[in-house]
Design a protein around this motif. Sequence first.
Motif, PDB file in Angstrom:
ATOM      1  N   ARG A   1       0.832  -1.200   0.000  1.00 49.00           N
ATOM      2  CA  ARG A   1       0.000   0.000   0.000  1.00 49.00           C
ATOM      3  C   ARG A   1       0.870   1.255   0.000  1.00 49.00           C
ATOM      4  NH1 ARG A   1      -2.740  -2.676   4.420  1.00 49.00           N
ATOM      5  NH2 ARG A   1      -4.556  -3.844   3.662  1.00 49.00           N
ATOM      6  N   ALA A   2       2.011   1.176   0.695  1.00 49.85           N
ATOM      7  CA  ALA A   2       2.902   2.327   0.779  1.00 49.85           C
ATOM      8  C   ALA A   2       3.497   2.706  -0.568  1.00 49.85           C
ATOM      9  CB  ALA A   2       4.023   2.061   1.783  1.00 49.85           C
ATOM     10  N   ILE A   3       3.515   1.792  -1.542  1.00 47.07           N
ATOM     11  CA  ILE A   3       4.018   2.121  -2.876  1.00 47.07           C
ATOM     12  C   ILE A   3       2.882   2.201  -3.884  1.00 47.07           C
ATOM     13  CG2 ILE A   3       6.271   1.086  -2.407  1.00 47.07           C
ATOM     14  CD1 ILE A   3       5.412  -1.283  -4.182  1.00 47.07           C
ATOM     15  N   GLY A   4       1.645   2.310  -3.378  1.00 45.41           N
ATOM     16  CA  GLY A   4       0.518   2.557  -4.261  1.00 45.41           C
ATOM     17  C   GLY A   4      -0.099   1.331  -4.891  1.00 45.41           C
ATOM     18  N   ARG A   5      -0.075   0.182  -4.199  1.00 42.26           N
ATOM     19  CA  ARG A   5      -0.685  -1.043  -4.735  1.00 42.26           C
ATOM     20  C   ARG A   5      -1.636  -1.609  -3.676  1.00 42.26           C
ATOM     21  NH1 ARG A   5       1.483  -3.104  -9.482  1.00 42.26           N
ATOM     22  NH2 ARG A   5       3.154  -1.789 -10.278  1.00 42.26           N
ATOM     23  N   ASP A   6      -2.810  -0.986  -3.624  1.00 41.64           N
ATOM     24  CA  ASP A   6      -3.783  -1.357  -2.599  1.00 41.64           C
ATOM     25  C   ASP A   6      -4.463  -2.687  -2.878  1.00 41.64           C
ATOM     26  OD1 ASP A   6      -3.183   1.350  -2.042  1.00 41.64           O
ATOM     27  OD2 ASP A   6      -5.068   1.541  -0.961  1.00 41.64           O
TER      28      ASP A   6
ATOM     29  N   SER B   1      -0.829  22.647  -5.877  1.00 39.60           N
ATOM     30  CA  SER B   1       0.629  22.824  -5.831  1.00 39.60           C
ATOM     31  C   SER B   1       1.145  22.905  -4.403  1.00 39.60           C
ATOM     32  CB  SER B   1       1.027  24.093  -6.587  1.00 39.60           C
ATOM     33  OG  SER B   1       0.586  25.262  -5.908  1.00 39.60           O
ATOM     34  N   VAL B   2       0.237  23.136  -3.434  1.00 41.06           N
ATOM     35  CA  VAL B   2       0.641  23.249  -2.034  1.00 41.06           C
ATOM     36  C   VAL B   2       0.788  21.885  -1.387  1.00 41.06           C
ATOM     37  CG1 VAL B   2      -0.104  24.070   0.238  1.00 41.06           C
ATOM     38  CG2 VAL B   2      -0.377  25.530  -1.776  1.00 41.06           C
ATOM     39  N   ILE B   3      -0.109  20.962  -1.714  1.00 43.73           N
ATOM     40  CA  ILE B   3      -0.145  19.670  -1.023  1.00 43.73           C
ATOM     41  C   ILE B   3       0.892  18.715  -1.605  1.00 43.73           C
ATOM     42  CG2 ILE B   3      -2.567  19.947  -0.413  1.00 43.73           C
ATOM     43  CD1 ILE B   3      -3.289  18.087  -2.687  1.00 43.73           C
ATOM     44  N   ILE B   4       1.169  17.655  -0.848  1.00 47.01           N
ATOM     45  CA  ILE B   4       2.166  16.661  -1.256  1.00 47.01           C
ATOM     46  C   ILE B   4       1.590  15.684  -2.269  1.00 47.01           C
ATOM     47  CG2 ILE B   4       3.699  14.843  -0.399  1.00 47.01           C
ATOM     48  CD1 ILE B   4       3.575  16.207   2.338  1.00 47.01           C
ATOM     49  N   THR B   5       0.366  15.234  -2.037  1.00 52.16           N
ATOM     50  CA  THR B   5      -0.265  14.244  -2.909  1.00 52.16           C
ATOM     51  C   THR B   5      -0.590  14.873  -4.258  1.00 52.16           C
ATOM     52  OG1 THR B   5      -1.253  13.261  -0.939  1.00 52.16           O
ATOM     53  CG2 THR B   5      -2.121  12.559  -3.065  1.00 52.16           C
ATOM     54  N   LYS B   6      -0.336  14.151  -5.342  1.00 53.64           N
ATOM     55  CA  LYS B   6      -0.586  14.640  -6.695  1.00 53.64           C
ATOM     56  C   LYS B   6      -1.467  13.664  -7.459  1.00 53.64           C
ATOM     57  CE  LYS B   6       2.284  18.011  -5.870  1.00 53.64           C
ATOM     58  NZ  LYS B   6       1.777  19.377  -5.583  1.00 53.64           N
ATOM     59  N   GLU B   7      -2.154  14.197  -8.448  1.00 53.36           N
ATOM     60  CA  GLU B   7      -2.943  13.351  -9.336  1.00 53.36           C
ATOM     61  C   GLU B   7      -2.025  12.534 -10.228  1.00 53.36           C
ATOM     62  OE1 GLU B   7      -6.865  16.279  -9.761  1.00 53.36           O
ATOM     63  OE2 GLU B   7      -5.372  16.161 -11.368  1.00 53.36           O
ATOM     64  N   SER B   8      -2.491  11.366 -10.633  1.00 49.30           N
ATOM     65  CA  SER B   8      -1.694  10.487 -11.493  1.00 49.30           C
ATOM     66  C   SER B   8      -1.560  11.095 -12.883  1.00 49.30           C
ATOM     67  CB  SER B   8      -2.339   9.106 -11.586  1.00 49.30           C
ATOM     68  OG  SER B   8      -2.387   8.490 -10.312  1.00 49.30           O
ATOM     69  N   GLY B   9      -0.379  10.954 -13.445  1.00 51.67           N
ATOM     70  CA  GLY B   9      -0.100  11.456 -14.779  1.00 51.67           C
ATOM     71  C   GLY B   9       0.836  10.514 -15.504  1.00 51.67           C
ATOM     72  N   PRO B  10       1.242  10.879 -16.725  1.00 49.42           N
ATOM     73  CA  PRO B  10       2.091   9.991 -17.528  1.00 49.42           C
ATOM     74  C   PRO B  10       3.423   9.656 -16.872  1.00 49.42           C
ATOM     75  CG  PRO B  10       1.165  11.757 -18.879  1.00 49.42           C
ATOM     76  CD  PRO B  10       0.853  12.097 -17.467  1.00 49.42           C
ATOM     77  N   LEU B  11       3.946  10.561 -16.020  1.00 49.16           N
ATOM     78  CA  LEU B  11       5.254  10.343 -15.412  1.00 49.16           C
ATOM     79  C   LEU B  11       5.163  10.058 -13.913  1.00 49.16           C
ATOM     80  CD1 LEU B  11       7.269  13.153 -17.233  1.00 49.16           C
ATOM     81  CD2 LEU B  11       7.197  10.727 -17.787  1.00 49.16           C
TER      82      LEU B  11
ATOM     83  N   ARG C   1       6.212   9.095  -8.041  1.00 52.16           N
ATOM     84  CA  ARG C   1       5.568   8.383  -6.926  1.00 52.16           C
ATOM     85  C   ARG C   1       4.828   9.339  -5.994  1.00 52.16           C
ATOM     86  NH1 ARG C   1       5.224   3.095  -8.304  1.00 52.16           N
ATOM     87  NH2 ARG C   1       7.192   2.366  -9.171  1.00 52.16           N
ATOM     88  N   LYS C   2       4.396  10.485  -6.506  1.00 45.67           N
ATOM     89  CA  LYS C   2       3.649  11.431  -5.686  1.00 45.67           C
ATOM     90  C   LYS C   2       2.148  11.174  -5.734  1.00 45.67           C
ATOM     91  CE  LYS C   2       7.059  15.153  -5.947  1.00 45.67           C
ATOM     92  NZ  LYS C   2       7.324  16.568  -6.334  1.00 45.67           N
ATOM     93  N   ASP C   3       1.729  10.183  -6.507  1.00 44.83           N
ATOM     94  CA  ASP C   3       0.305   9.873  -6.605  1.00 44.83           C
ATOM     95  C   ASP C   3      -0.058   8.655  -5.755  1.00 44.83           C
ATOM     96  OD1 ASP C   3       1.695   8.059  -8.163  1.00 44.83           O
ATOM     97  OD2 ASP C   3       0.077   7.850  -9.629  1.00 44.83           O
ATOM     98  N   ILE C   4       0.695   8.425  -4.706  1.00 45.68           N
ATOM     99  CA  ILE C   4       0.421   7.303  -3.792  1.00 45.68           C
ATOM    100  C   ILE C   4      -0.381   7.827  -2.606  1.00 45.68           C
ATOM    101  CG2 ILE C   4       1.447   5.597  -2.262  1.00 45.68           C
ATOM    102  CD1 ILE C   4       3.848   5.508  -4.144  1.00 45.68           C
ATOM    103  N   TYR C   5      -1.521   7.214  -2.391  1.00 47.94           N
ATOM    104  CA  TYR C   5      -2.380   7.650  -1.301  1.00 47.94           C
ATOM    105  C   TYR C   5      -1.987   6.955   0.006  1.00 47.94           C
ATOM    106  CZ  TYR C   5      -6.285   7.653   1.919  1.00 47.94           C
ATOM    107  OH  TYR C   5      -7.043   7.756   3.049  1.00 47.94           O
ATOM    108  N   SER C   6      -2.021   7.724   1.075  1.00 50.33           N
ATOM    109  CA  SER C   6      -1.893   7.158   2.415  1.00 50.33           C
ATOM    110  C   SER C   6      -2.554   8.110   3.393  1.00 50.33           C
ATOM    111  CB  SER C   6      -0.427   6.933   2.801  1.00 50.33           C
ATOM    112  OG  SER C   6       0.211   8.154   3.110  1.00 50.33           O
ATOM    113  N   GLU C   7      -2.988   7.564   4.514  1.00 50.00           N
ATOM    114  CA  GLU C   7      -3.614   8.379   5.540  1.00 50.00           C
ATOM    115  C   GLU C   7      -2.634   9.421   6.087  1.00 50.00           C
ATOM    116  OE1 GLU C   7      -6.572   8.669   6.831  1.00 50.00           O
ATOM    117  OE2 GLU C   7      -7.633   7.084   5.753  1.00 50.00           O
ATOM    118  N   ASP C   8      -1.382   9.020   6.259  1.00 51.92           N
ATOM    119  CA  ASP C   8      -0.388   9.956   6.780  1.00 51.92           C
ATOM    120  C   ASP C   8      -0.197  11.141   5.835  1.00 51.92           C
ATOM    121  OD1 ASP C   8      -0.014   8.424   9.023  1.00 51.92           O
ATOM    122  OD2 ASP C   8       1.767   7.391   8.259  1.00 51.92           O
ATOM    123  N   LYS C   9      -0.130  10.862   4.527  1.00 53.95           N
ATOM    124  CA  LYS C   9       0.032  11.939   3.557  1.00 53.95           C
ATOM    125  C   LYS C   9      -1.185  12.856   3.546  1.00 53.95           C
ATOM    126  CE  LYS C   9       1.774  11.273  -0.476  1.00 53.95           C
ATOM    127  NZ  LYS C   9       2.023  10.729  -1.828  1.00 53.95           N
TER     128      LYS C   9
END
Length: 787
Positions: A154-159, A207-217, A222-230
Amino acid sequence: MKAGSKFLNAVSAVALSASVVASGAGVLVLASAPSAEAAVIRSVQVRGAQRAGEEAVRSNLTIRPGVSFSNNDIDESVRRLYSTGYFSDVRISVSGSTLVVTVSENQLINQVVFNGNRKIKDDKLQTVVQTQPLGPYSETMINADIERIREAYRAIGRDDVEVTTQTAPVGEGRVNLAFVVNEGDRTKIADINFVGNQAYGDGRLKSVIITKESGPLSFLTRKDIYSEDKLRADEDALRQFYYNHGYPDFRVISSSAELDESTNKYNITFTVEEGQRYQYGNIGVESTVEGVSGEDLQGLVETRQGGTYDAREIQKTMEGISRRVAAAGYPFARVTPRGDRNMENHTIGVSYLVDQGERAYVERIEVRGNTRTRDYVIRREFDFSEGDAFNQEMISRAKRRLEALGYFTKVNISTTQGSASDRVVVVVDVEDQPTGSFGIGAGYSAGGDGFILEASVEEKNFLGRGQFIRVAVGGGLDDARTYNISFTEPYFLGYRLAAGFDLFKSSTSSNDYYDYEEQGVTLRVTAPITEDLATTFRYTYKEIKYDNDGAFGGDGLPFTADDNVSYPYAAMIDEGTFVQSSISQTLTYNTLDSQTLPREGIYATITHEYAGLGGDSDFYKISGRARYFQTLSTEADLIGSIAVGAGHVVSTGDDLHVFDQFTIGGRQIRGFENDGIGPRTVDHGNPLGGTTYFTASAEMSMPMPAFPEDFGLRAAVFADAGTLYGNDVNLGTSTAQGTDMSWRASVGVGVMWASPFGNIRFDYAKPVVKEDFDETQEFRFSMANQF
C-alpha cells in the motif's frame, strides 16, 4: 477453560472446609478457606517437548516446586508457553504432588521465500515479516505477516495486492514457507478536488499539497500514492498556506479518499472553510519579566500594522523575543501572542505577552525514524540539550532548521511528560529522503565555442553526517575544460560553523592566440549572525598560467620576440605562471520562502575581497547582488522578481592583470556568452574584463497554460540589462575597445519544468542592445535532479 484450571477449581471447592492434608492419596487438599486457591507441588513433569526441550518449558512456568501457586499462576504459565510460538497446544494438570505439563509442538520453519514479488525485493520483505527460518510455524504470526506485506505494498501505491501462503514439509517437523504475492496494478489518484475555496483556485492548492494526481510520469515521481499519513500532512500544508497568507480562521472541515474498485483509483476531496482575510491592527509587547520592558523588545517585532496577517511573522517574533529574554537571564520565559480581532474591518491586533513561564527541564531528546541521517546531525539543530531549560520557541526554531536541511520528507517534534512533573521528553520523528543530485547544463554559441556542456554530482548529506560534497566537470567542443571539487562540514569543531574547501582547475586554448590555465584552492568558513543573515570568510590561492607557444603572427608563423606585432596577451603580461592570493568576506541575507520555487522573499549578497597577501595581484574588489520575489497574483500564481547587481575593483599596487578584472555575460545577461560583453582588444577581440559593472533583471513566471499546475511546468518572460566598463590593464602596444559605459540589454522567454528528472530550464534570449564585438549565445539549457 484450560484443563489445569478446571482441576484446581474442583479441588478448591472440595477443600473449602477441610483442614487436613493427606499425602500419598493422589489428591492435594488445601488447608483452609482463606487460602482456598493455593497449592504446592514437589516436582514438574514435562511431556511432548521433543525439539524445544524440557528446560525451555520449565523456564516459562511461573510455578516452582515448594512454592504455593494459584489458578492465576497456571493461566500465566499457559499464556507464556503459547506466546513462545513453539506450541500448538498446552495442558497443565496436577497428579499428586507433581505438576504435569503436556505440550504439542508447532512445526519449525525451515526456509522463508517470497514468490511473485517484483516491485519490492526479497531483502526488503524479509525485514517486514517476523516469521524467520528456524522459528516456529505460527498461524497467528503468519497472518500478521500477510498484513504487514499488504501494508508495504500500500505504501508504494498497490492497494489491491493479494498475499497467500504455501507450505511444503521437509521432514523432522520442519516446513518451507512461501509468501505468494499477486502485486496487482498500481492504485492511482484520479482527481483531487477542493470544496469551499474562493480565494485560491484548485490548481494553486494542488501545488501546495504533497499528494498529486496520477499522470504519464507518475511512475517516476511516486507522488500519486495515497496514504492516511500523507492526507494528514496535506491538511497541515493547507492550514499553513492559508495562515501565512492572511486567513487565520481557515480550517479543513473534512478530507476524504474514495477508492473506485472498478478503476483502482482514488478520488480525494478536501472540504475547506477559508474565512475572511485579515490585516494586522495595533501591535504591542507587554512584559511582566522584571528588568525587561515591552519597549525594549518592540524592535524585535516583525509584524507591522496594516500588513497582511502572516503566521510566520508571528512565530519569528516570538522566537526573537524569547532569545532576547533568555539572554537576559530568563531561560524559562514564555511569549504568548494575544489577538484582538475586529470583525468589521477585518483586522487583528496582536499583543505579545512575555512572562516567566513554568520551570521545566529537558530530560532527554529522543530521535526516531532516521534510517540514514545520524542522530547527532539531528540533535545539533537544537539550541538545548539534556538538562537544559525547556523552551517551546526553541522547539519551533529547531523544527524549521531541520526542515530547511532538505534531508527529510517530514519532521515532527512532540513532547511527553518525563520522570517528574518538571521534566520533559522531546520526541523527534523524521523520515529520510534522497539527498544526492546530479546536474547538467548546456548552451550553444553560434559564433564562439559552439556546444558547451557542464555536469555535476553532489551529495548534501554525505554518509548521513550532514556533510556536503560536490564534483563538477565541464567542457566545450574546443579545448576548454573545467574541474571542481567542493566539500563542506556544516558543524566545524562542534560549532555552528560551516567550514570547507574548493579545489578548481580550468583551461582554455585558442589556436590563434594563447593557452590559459588556472588552478587553485579556496578555504572558507560560514557563521550565522541571525536566522536570515550569515557571513562567510574565504582565503583563495590561485595559479594562473599563460602560454603563447600556440600564437601565430600575421604571416601565419608563430610569434617570436622579434615580431613587432600587437598580440594582446603577449603584450599585456609576460608569458609564464602568476599567483593570486586573496581574502574575502561575504554577507548573505536570505528570507526566501522556498529554495526551489521562491514566491516571496529576498536573497542578497555583498562581497569584498583583498588580494595582496603575496603573489602577483594587488587589488580591492567589492560586489553584490540582490533579488526580490513577490507573488503578483495569488489566483493565477503569477510570480515576479527583480534583481540588481554591481561591482568595482581598484588596484592597490601596480596595474591590474586581466584575470583581476570582472567578466560578466550570459549568467547575468542572458543572450550573451559568459564572457561575452565588456572591453576587448581591438586586434583580436579577446575579452579584457572591466573594472566596473552594473546589472539588472526582471522576470515574471506563471503556470504553463493548458497544463495542470501540479505538473510543474511554468513559463517565464524576462528582460536583462547590464554594462561592464573600465580598464586598468597595461595593454602595451595594443588598444582596447568597449571601455566606456555602454549598456547591453536582452529580452527572452523561458520554460521551467519541475520534472521527475529534476528542475529543467530552457531560455531563449535575444539581445536588443549590444556592441558589434560582443559574443552572443541565444539559447541556454540547464537541469538538476535528486537521486
